[in-house]
Design an enzyme around this catalytic site. Structure first.
Site, short mmCIF file in Angstrom:
data_model
loop_
_atom_site.label_atom_id
_atom_site.label_comp_id
_atom_site.label_asym_id
_atom_site.label_seq_id
_atom_site.Cartn_x
_atom_site.Cartn_y
_atom_site.Cartn_z
CD GLU A 45 62.43 18.00 11.52
OE1 GLU A 45 62.48 18.62 10.23
OE2 GLU A 45 61.57 18.17 12.38
NE ARG B 203 63.11 20.50 8.63
CZ ARG B 203 62.67 21.74 9.36
NH1 ARG B 203 63.08 23.01 9.31
NH2 ARG B 203 61.90 21.58 10.34
CG ASP C 37 52.52 15.56 10.94
OD1 ASP C 37 53.36 14.95 11.17
OD2 ASP C 37 53.01 16.81 11.33
CD GLU D 115 52.02 22.37 8.06
OE1 GLU D 115 51.88 23.49 8.59
OE2 GLU D 115 53.17 21.82 8.41
C1 DMJ Z 1 57.89 20.50 7.77
O1 DMJ Z 1 59.03 20.23 8.23
C2 DMJ Z 1 57.23 19.47 7.25
O2 DMJ Z 1 55.87 20.06 6.50
C3 DMJ Z 1 56.92 18.35 8.20
O3 DMJ Z 1 56.05 17.23 7.69
C4 DMJ Z 1 55.91 19.11 9.17
N1 DMJ Z 1 56.44 20.30 9.71
C5 DMJ Z 1 56.96 21.22 8.86
C6 DMJ Z 1 56.32 22.40 8.48
O4 DMJ Z 1 55.33 22.96 9.47
#
Ligand code: DMJ
Length: 475
Positions: A65, A69, A209, A378
């Protein structure tokens, strides 16, 4: 200002990500791209005055995270403010080297997740103030988390001239290449102690994912560099997409929406017909992988698309429709966190999204526990990529419908937008939380969807998984 996440209804904040002011850092490049000079000025001056102290003093943060971010936000801000002879979108704010210095200080501490681990697989958590790291209580790391650091670490190495970030990140992908997989698909957990995958759960939703997303994006980032051969990433991606098509793609009944289910096959012998909203990143990734960021028209004209690319592009279009219908089928026009699909094997009555005029109201099931919406990006991310690649205006029309629903049901008059508890109820109860990715990703992708395609062209920029654009450097 300075909280990780904001609570727009109560006008407070909360530090859910370790206290590095994640909202202001995640949102900065969005403000730069939008040309919001006053916001850039205020946000960047907070970063310049406070972020380094926070990094030196704060405790536990999650490696992934924080990388996607905070590090990702700083790296984009560096480029967009003119660093590395990048674009100068930000007229106000500090010199780009300020962002680079903070990024290096942060990444040096994050590197302890790699160096303390007995294998090449990093631990999930870092204690910033003493640059130490440890695994999660169950001893495992998420597969998507360990494989979604490399775009950021590679770019930091390129601009700092220090290869150590890239070296550590790329060792993970090289190791993942050697592990046994199921038709290219991987379990969602991995052990940093043994270096092996753990468990049988395979999905393209949470914890799985962005493993698939970064295979193709890191290849796009590195394919023209002279040091190293990164074809293995493209091979892993193509094998995985074949696995998705063969093992996970299904059609709903009665109206044949294409969706991606989850493994393992349950006791009744069929795949779980469950799809996280998170899976809606996949159509954008498939389209990007097919044309490498060119428009379909240009890629076709130059004879660049294989049969497999065209097949992947078709799947991208089908899945984008499903992701849009996950919004359209509810009373609010906003998607739930998780949807299930009726299939020939699976049926559950009385759990529709509430929009009885939707053609797909009988295809999509929304369970009570999954009815919330966290303002996730997404679907609009995929609408943006699909619009850029196919130039089909329907993706803008769908994006506009989703934008209007966000405006109608999530906006807080005194400022901000709120997550919702239940998208099937009007008016939907608000959760009083705005996740950082609403400003970092959702609004950025919506803005770019309606903007000129020459802004952040997809063959010249690669977006990290948190929508921070990084330039693809020429050799
Ligand atoms: C984000 O922090 C990123 O896109 C991550 O890959 C998946 N989750 C969140 C958004 O849903």
């Amino acid at each position: 200002m300075g909280y990780d996440e904001l609570m727009p209804v109560s006008r407070l904040g909360v530090d859910g990500l370790g206290g590095l002011g994640a909202t202001v850092v995640d949102a900065l490049d969005t403000a730069m791209i939008m040309g919001l000079d006053d916001v850039v000025s205020e946000a960047s001056s907070w970063i310049e005055s406070h972020l380094l102290d926070r990094i030196r003093q704060k405790g536990q943060v999650n490696l992934f995270e924080t990388t996607i971010r905070v590090l990702g936000g700083l790296l984009s801000a560096y480029h967009l403010s003119g660093g590395d002879q990048g674009m100068t979108l930000a007229q106000k704010g500090p010199k780009p080297t300020i962002y680079l210095d903070i990024a290096k200080n942060l990444a040096d501490r994050l590197l302890s997740a790699f160096t303390s681990s007995p294998t090449t697989i990093p631990f999930s958590d870092v204690v910033l103030r003493d640059s130490s790291a440890h695994s999660a209580p169950d001893g495992l790391s998420s597969t998507s988390e360990v494989s979604t650091l490399q775009l950021e670490f590679n770019y930091l190495s390129a601009i700092s001239g220090d290869p150590k970030y890239s070296t550590e990140g790329m060792k993970v992908l090289a190791h993942l290449k050697t592990l046994p997989k199921t038709e290219g698909l991987v379990p969602i957990y991995i052990s940093p102690h043994s270096g092996e995958f753990s468990g049988e759960n395979i999905r393209l939703g949470s914890r799985g994912d962005s493993y698939y997303e970064y295979l193709i994006k890191v290849w796009l980032q590195l394919r023209d560099t002279q040091d190293g051969n990164f074809t293995y990433l493209h091979d892993m991606y193509e094998e995985a997409m074949r696995g998705v098509k063969h093992m996970l793609v299904q059609k709903s009944t009665p109206s044949e929406l294409v969706f991606v289910g989850e493994l393992p096959v349950g006791p009744k012998g069929y795949l779980s017909p469950k799809m996280d909203h998170l899976v809606c990143f996949l159509p954008g990734t498939l389209a990007l992988g097919a044309t490498k960021g060119l428009t379909k028209e240009k890629a076709m004209k130059d004879n660049l698309l294989t049969f497999e690319d065209l097949d992947n592009l078709k799947l991208a279009e089908d899945l984008t429709k499903t992701c849009f219908e996950m919004y359209s089928v509810t009373s609010t026009g906003l998607a739930p966190e998780i949807a299930y699909f009726h299939t020939k094997d699976y049926f559950e009555s009385g759990l529709d999204g509430g929009n009885k005029s939707s053609e797909y109201v009988n295809d999509i099931i929304i369970k009570h526990a999954d009815r919330h919406n966290l303002l996730r990006p997404e679907t609009v991310e995929s609408l943006f990529v699909l619009y850029r690649i196919t130039q089909d205006p329907k993706y803008r029309e769908w994006g506009w419908q989703i934008f209007e629903s966000f405006e109608k049901y999530t906006k807080v008059e005194s400022g901000g937008y709120s997550s919702l508890d239940d998208v099937t109820t009007v008016p939907p109860p608000k959760r009083d939380k705005m996740e950082t990715f609403f400003l970092g990703e959702t609004l950025k992708y919506l803005y770019l969807l309606f903007g000129d395609s020459s802004v952040m062209p997809l063959d010249k920029f690669v977006f990290n998984t948190e929508a921070h654009p990084l330039p693809i450097k020429s050799p």
